[in-house]
Design an enzyme around this catalytic site. Structure first.
Site, PDB file in Angstrom:
ATOM      1  N   CYS A  45       0.823  -1.218   0.000  1.00 47.70           N
ATOM      2  CA  CYS A  45       0.000   0.000   0.000  1.00 47.70           C
ATOM      3  C   CYS A  45       0.852   1.261   0.000  1.00 47.70           C
ATOM      4  CB  CYS A  45      -0.937  -0.006   1.207  1.00 47.70           C
ATOM      5  SG  CYS A  45      -1.955   1.487   1.315  1.00 47.70           S
ATOM      6  N   CYS A  50      -1.669   1.506  -3.150  1.00 48.15           N
ATOM      7  CA  CYS A  50      -2.759   2.475  -3.114  1.00 48.15           C
ATOM      8  C   CYS A  50      -2.327   3.911  -2.834  1.00 48.15           C
ATOM      9  CB  CYS A  50      -3.821   2.033  -2.109  1.00 48.15           C
ATOM     10  SG  CYS A  50      -3.179   1.358  -0.575  1.00 48.15           S
ATOM     11  N   LYS A  53      -0.389   5.311  -5.973  1.00 46.51           N
ATOM     12  CA  LYS A  53      -1.374   5.287  -7.066  1.00 46.51           C
ATOM     13  C   LYS A  53      -2.377   6.421  -6.920  1.00 46.51           C
ATOM     14  CE  LYS A  53      -4.930   3.083  -6.480  1.00 46.51           C
ATOM     15  NZ  LYS A  53      -5.788   1.980  -6.030  1.00 46.51           N
ATOM     16  N   TYR A 101       6.476   4.900   9.131  1.00 48.13           N
ATOM     17  CA  TYR A 101       6.146   3.547   9.576  1.00 48.13           C
ATOM     18  C   TYR A 101       7.259   2.987  10.447  1.00 48.13           C
ATOM     19  CZ  TYR A 101       1.869   2.406   6.988  1.00 48.13           C
ATOM     20  OH  TYR A 101       0.569   2.330   6.559  1.00 48.13           O
ATOM     21  N   TYR A 180      -9.804  -3.630 -10.828  1.00 46.43           N
ATOM     22  CA  TYR A 180      -9.669  -2.228 -10.435  1.00 46.43           C
ATOM     23  C   TYR A 180      -8.299  -1.662 -10.792  1.00 46.43           C
ATOM     24  CZ  TYR A 180      -7.071  -3.540  -6.169  1.00 46.43           C
ATOM     25  OH  TYR A 180      -6.139  -4.029  -5.285  1.00 46.43           O
ATOM     26  N   GLU A 184      -7.922   1.569 -13.186  1.00 47.89           N
ATOM     27  CA  GLU A 184      -7.340   2.775 -12.601  1.00 47.89           C
ATOM     28  C   GLU A 184      -6.161   3.265 -13.430  1.00 47.89           C
ATOM     29  OE1 GLU A 184      -8.518   2.022  -7.907  1.00 47.89           O
ATOM     30  OE2 GLU A 184      -6.586   1.316  -8.672  1.00 47.89           O
ATOM     31  N   HIS A 440     -27.857  20.829   0.198  1.00 52.15           N
ATOM     32  CA  HIS A 440     -27.994  21.303  -1.182  1.00 52.15           C
ATOM     33  C   HIS A 440     -27.144  22.551  -1.415  1.00 52.15           C
ATOM     34  CE1 HIS A 440     -30.023  21.910  -5.007  1.00 52.15           C
ATOM     35  NE2 HIS A 440     -30.155  23.191  -4.674  1.00 52.15           N
ATOM     36  N   GLU A 445     -26.450  14.700  -1.848  1.00 48.43           N
ATOM     37  CA  GLU A 445     -27.867  14.784  -1.503  1.00 48.43           C
ATOM     38  C   GLU A 445     -28.691  13.753  -2.266  1.00 48.43           C
ATOM     39  OE1 GLU A 445     -30.128  18.300  -2.903  1.00 48.43           O
ATOM     40  OE2 GLU A 445     -28.320  18.818  -4.039  1.00 48.43           O
TER      41      GLU A 445
END
Length: 451
Positions: A45, A50, A53, A101, A180, A184, A440, A445
């Protein structure tokens, strides 16, 4: 709580999203934890999936935004795109995230071994350096890798891993796959100026998504100029003297392209881990077989994330890692991750988001369903003169009005879906949505106005 019989209470093999969460949480519970990663801390990831990307997706969106901006009064002279600037900035942020990380684990006193680890005996791990350590529990969190199909010349194609490191945007690219990742990258490369052909051996894209939504993406993609070839396979890929490739597809004439990319699924990373040395059971796709608590058939070995091939999504791996650490090292009652009703997104152009059952799945399972839809042209597209329509779809159990699925294709669909997914997971009804006052003017909505 450290067990002096072993060097560590937990040894995690693979420091991706699931392995990081499990290691950190286990350490927070008082366990002595070590983790090994042979490539880079962060996993698919963060390093090659992800996160980078999505950054490319953001960059690609500017191609249309700069055109649309003219109808909103903006004049942008001399605009141009420099792939290397975007690529290098994305890779620099990947470096930053890898550091974050690593720092998180080190702050929780997790020992990090930046080398390959193999299970060589009961509770025993041998590192690439030759060092042998023991652990009370072992967690497999090695993720998955792109599947590269067998065809003549397949070694000349790239996978999604290499797409982030290209020296230039290809003028002409063929992407194999219908899922996907394929869709993508088809959108990304198209917006960056490539002529894109998506080749699929089946007859549909995004099979797990609702038919109406995936058909809408196909229509929009065709309108943009992306070419699709269905029920087609590669016969061969051959390099040309000028650096391009000669490609022959079934039932098609030979053509010359700059790049071929395979995005045809992912394979669990279980080879060479020594799982056979202790009898860990694998599935047909090479995945580690686990029970609802992520435990393998070997009592002290667990596995989370893509390597189990349950649901290959980063948030799922994180939840599995959390549940494992809490259940094994925490003081509370063990618990399992609920893999039902998981929301997902495809960051195509425009993006798709979904949660729950498709209309077809609901009919097969429930029999009688009610379907509500909103098919509209977003306000921004109207003013920009962009003939691109969005689609929202709600699937309900006709017997009790309960919403069992929501599907949408629209700008920012994933952002809207996160809140809607909570409502579906909570078991709300169509009447609950109808009783909610709309905000709105927004696309969101439409969720409370569908008929």
């Amino acid at each position: 709580m450290s067990d002096t019989e072993y060097d560590y209470d937990l040894f995690t093999i693979g420091i991706g999203s699931g392995g990081t969460r499990a290691s950190r949480v286990a350490a927070a519970h008082g366990a002595k934890v070590a983790a090994a990663e042979e490539y880079r801390v962060g996993g698919t990831c963060v390093i090659r999936g992800c996160v980078p990307k999505k950054m490319l997706v953001y960059g690609a969106h500017f191609a249309e935004d700069l055109v649309d901006a003219q109808k909103f009064g903006w004049q942008i002279e001399g605009k141009s795109f420099d792939w290397k600037v975007l690529r290098d900035n994305v890779l620099a942020d990947v470096d930053r995230l890898e550091g974050a990380y690593t720092e998180t684990l080190e702050n929780h006193d997790v020992t990090i071994f930046k080398e390959r680890a193999t299970i060589t005996g009961d509770h025993e791990i041998t590192l690439e350096s030759g060092r042998v350590v023991t652990a009370r529990y072992i967690l497999i969190a090695t993720g998955a890798r792109p599947r590269m199909p067998e065809c003549k010349g397949a070694e000349h194609a790239i996978s999604s891993n290499e797409a982030f490191h290209l020296d230039e945007v290809p003028k002409r690219i063929i992407i194999a796959g219908g899922g996907y990742i394929a869709n993508e990258f088809a959108g990304i490369f198209h917006e960056f100026g490539s002529k894109v052909t998506l080749v699929n051996r089946g007859d549909a894209i995004l099979r797990s998504y609702d038919e109406a939504v995936r058909d809408r993406l196909l229509q929009i993609s065709l309108m943009k100029g992306i070419e699709f070839k269905f029920n087609t396979i590669f016969e061969y890929i051959e390099p040309c003297d000028d650096g391009r490739y000669r490609v022959k597809l079934s039932d098609c004439e030979e053509e010359i392209v700059d790049l071929v990319m395979f995005a045809v699924g992912r394979v669990p990373n279980t080879e060479g881990l020594g799982l056979e040395n202790v009898g860990v059971e694998l599935g047909e796709n090479g995945e580690v077989k686990v029970d609802e608590f992520s435990k393998t058939n070997v009592d002290y070995i667990y596995a989370v994330g893509d390597v189990t091939d349950r649901v290959q999504l980063t948030p799922v791996a994180i939840r599995e890692g959390q549940a494992f650490a809490d259940s094994v090292f925490g003081e509370g009652k063990p618990y399992a991750v609920d893999h039902s009703c998981i929301a997902s997104a495809v960051f195509s152009h425009p993006p798709i988001a979904a949660v729950g059952m498709t209309e077809g799945e609901a009919k097969n399972k429930l029999g009688s369903v009610k379907v509500y839809q909103s098919d509209f042209r977003p306000m921004k597209n109207v003013l920009a003169g962009r003939n691109e329509r969005s689609l929202f779809k709600m699937v309900c159990d006709a017997g009790n009005d309960k919403i069992v699925g929501i599907h949408m294709i629209a700008p920012e669909a994933p952002e809207m879906m996160q809140a809607a997914a909570i409502a579906v997971k909570a078991g709300l009804t169509k009447a609950d949505f109808d009783a909610t006052t709309a905000i709105h003017p927004t696309m969101a909505e439409e969720l409370v106005l569908m008929k």
